[in-house]
Design a protein around this motif. Structure first.
Motif, PDB file in Angstrom:
ATOM      1  N   THR A  36     -85.034 -33.110 -71.600  1.00 31.11           N
ATOM      2  CA  THR A  36     -85.853 -33.224 -70.401  1.00 31.11           C
ATOM      3  C   THR A  36     -87.311 -33.456 -70.776  1.00 31.11           C
ATOM      4  OG1 THR A  36     -84.340 -31.758 -69.247  1.00 31.11           O
ATOM      5  CG2 THR A  36     -86.491 -32.062 -68.258  1.00 31.11           C
ATOM      6  N   ALA A  40     -89.639 -36.947 -70.108  1.00 30.65           N
ATOM      7  CA  ALA A  40     -90.942 -36.901 -69.449  1.00 30.65           C
ATOM      8  C   ALA A  40     -92.026 -37.519 -70.338  1.00 30.65           C
ATOM      9  CB  ALA A  40     -91.301 -35.457 -69.092  1.00 30.65           C
ATOM     10  N   ALA A  44     -94.188 -40.829 -69.499  1.00 30.65           N
ATOM     11  CA  ALA A  44     -95.638 -40.683 -69.358  1.00 30.65           C
ATOM     12  C   ALA A  44     -96.401 -41.654 -70.248  1.00 30.65           C
ATOM     13  CB  ALA A  44     -96.057 -39.246 -69.678  1.00 30.65           C
ATOM     14  N   ALA A  48     -92.543 -46.727 -66.941  1.00 32.57           N
ATOM     15  CA  ALA A  48     -91.348 -45.949 -66.624  1.00 32.57           C
ATOM     16  C   ALA A  48     -90.056 -46.733 -66.816  1.00 32.57           C
ATOM     17  CB  ALA A  48     -91.436 -45.418 -65.199  1.00 32.57           C
ATOM     18  N   ARG A 106     -90.868 -44.321 -61.934  1.00 30.98           N
ATOM     19  CA  ARG A 106     -91.576 -43.152 -62.473  1.00 30.98           C
ATOM     20  C   ARG A 106     -91.405 -41.946 -61.543  1.00 30.98           C
ATOM     21  NH1 ARG A 106     -95.258 -42.829 -66.329  1.00 30.98           N
ATOM     22  NH2 ARG A 106     -95.611 -45.064 -66.289  1.00 30.98           N
ATOM     23  N   THR A 107     -91.549 -42.155 -60.249  1.00 36.01           N
ATOM     24  CA  THR A 107     -91.363 -41.079 -59.270  1.00 36.01           C
ATOM     25  C   THR A 107     -89.919 -40.585 -59.284  1.00 36.01           C
ATOM     26  OG1 THR A 107     -93.107 -42.030 -57.893  1.00 36.01           O
ATOM     27  CG2 THR A 107     -91.615 -40.463 -56.836  1.00 36.01           C
ATOM     28  N   ILE A 109     -87.777 -40.694 -61.815  1.00 37.47           N
ATOM     29  CA  ILE A 109     -87.546 -39.930 -63.040  1.00 37.47           C
ATOM     30  C   ILE A 109     -88.086 -38.511 -62.865  1.00 37.47           C
ATOM     31  CG2 ILE A 109     -88.204 -39.691 -65.473  1.00 37.47           C
ATOM     32  CD1 ILE A 109     -88.074 -42.766 -65.656  1.00 37.47           C
ATOM     33  N   GLY A 110     -89.301 -38.395 -62.333  1.00 40.81           N
ATOM     34  CA  GLY A 110     -89.876 -37.076 -62.099  1.00 40.81           C
ATOM     35  C   GLY A 110     -89.044 -36.250 -61.145  1.00 40.81           C
ATOM     36  N   ALA A 111     -88.592 -36.863 -60.060  1.00 42.58           N
ATOM     37  CA  ALA A 111     -87.775 -36.149 -59.076  1.00 42.58           C
ATOM     38  C   ALA A 111     -86.445 -35.706 -59.688  1.00 42.58           C
ATOM     39  CB  ALA A 111     -87.529 -37.031 -57.855  1.00 42.58           C
ATOM     40  N   LEU A 113     -85.800 -35.089 -62.846  1.00 43.77           N
ATOM     41  CA  LEU A 113     -86.043 -33.996 -63.789  1.00 43.77           C
ATOM     42  C   LEU A 113     -86.331 -32.684 -63.056  1.00 43.77           C
ATOM     43  CD1 LEU A 113     -88.138 -35.785 -66.546  1.00 43.77           C
ATOM     44  CD2 LEU A 113     -85.694 -35.285 -66.534  1.00 43.77           C
ATOM     45  N   LEU A 114     -87.097 -32.741 -61.968  1.00 41.98           N
ATOM     46  CA  LEU A 114     -87.367 -31.523 -61.187  1.00 41.98           C
ATOM     47  C   LEU A 114     -86.095 -30.968 -60.549  1.00 41.98           C
ATOM     48  CD1 LEU A 114     -90.786 -32.350 -59.485  1.00 41.98           C
ATOM     49  CD2 LEU A 114     -90.341 -30.629 -61.242  1.00 41.98           C
ATOM     50  N   ALA A 159     -82.772 -42.588 -65.514  1.00 42.68           N
ATOM     51  CA  ALA A 159     -83.684 -41.723 -66.256  1.00 42.68           C
ATOM     52  C   ALA A 159     -83.139 -41.257 -67.599  1.00 42.68           C
ATOM     53  CB  ALA A 159     -84.026 -40.503 -65.404  1.00 42.68           C
TER      54      ALA A 159
END
Length: 172
Positions: A36, A40, A44, A48, A106-107, A109-111, A113-114, A159
């Motif tokens: 994870t 990220a 970053a 992405a 990118r958004t 991938i972040g979502a 992972l969260l 992702a």
């Protein structure tokens, strides 16, 4: 087609990518959450959409070594049962990547992972209270297998994060 070069990557960013690649190796052994962090970092430092493609050969190499090492311990009928749903998830993820721009990826991938982190925390807190798992032959068990399979295929494609989804399914 716009190609990506690594000329814009600074020395510190390259060191972060190298450390993230090392974490991928750890994630394939005993430190499952390390992937994870590496996802990220790659997202970053690099664009992405490109980060998923750059990280893919590292993940494939780790998977090949894992399969060669643990193939005798795998329960192949379970894996083959998941294959159609995972393939469908990969197709959905491919269509999504064809449509989405770098900001949306990118958004996403972040979502992803969260959500994975949240589900992991939730599962650990409720692990003692859970009932006996549904057999895969039941209707609920088949729905669960298909759901996890599609999610695993989609998160793998978008992702490179299908491992936690498959781990959650296989451990349940």
């Amino acid at each position: 087609m716009d190609t990506m070069t690594l000329w814009h990557v600074t020395g510190w960013e390259f060191a972060a990518l190298a450390l993230a690649a090392l974490l991928v190796g750890f994630s394939k052994t005993a430190v499952s959450g390390a992937n994870t962090v590496s996802l990220a970092v790659f997202a970053a430092v690099l664009p992405a959409r490109a980060s998923t493609g750059v990280l893919l050969p590292v993940l494939i190499a780790g998977d090949v070594l894992a399969v060669l090492t643990y193939r005798r311990h795998a329960h192949w009928p379970t894996l083959w049962r998941l294959f159609p749903a995972v393939a469908a998830g990969v197709v959905v993820g491919t269509v999504f990547l064809m449509w989405a721009d770098d900001r949306i990826v990118r958004t996403s991938i972040g979502a992803i992972l969260l959500v994975m982190a949240g589900v992991t925390v939730w599962r650990r807190r409720t692990a003692d209270a859970e009932a006996e798992p549904e057999p895969v032959t039941s209707r609920a068990g088949r729905l669960k297998a298909r759901s996890y399979g599609v999610m695993g295929g989609f998160t793998t494609m978008v992702a490179n994060a299908g491992g936690p989804v498959m781990s959650m399914y296989l451990l349940s």
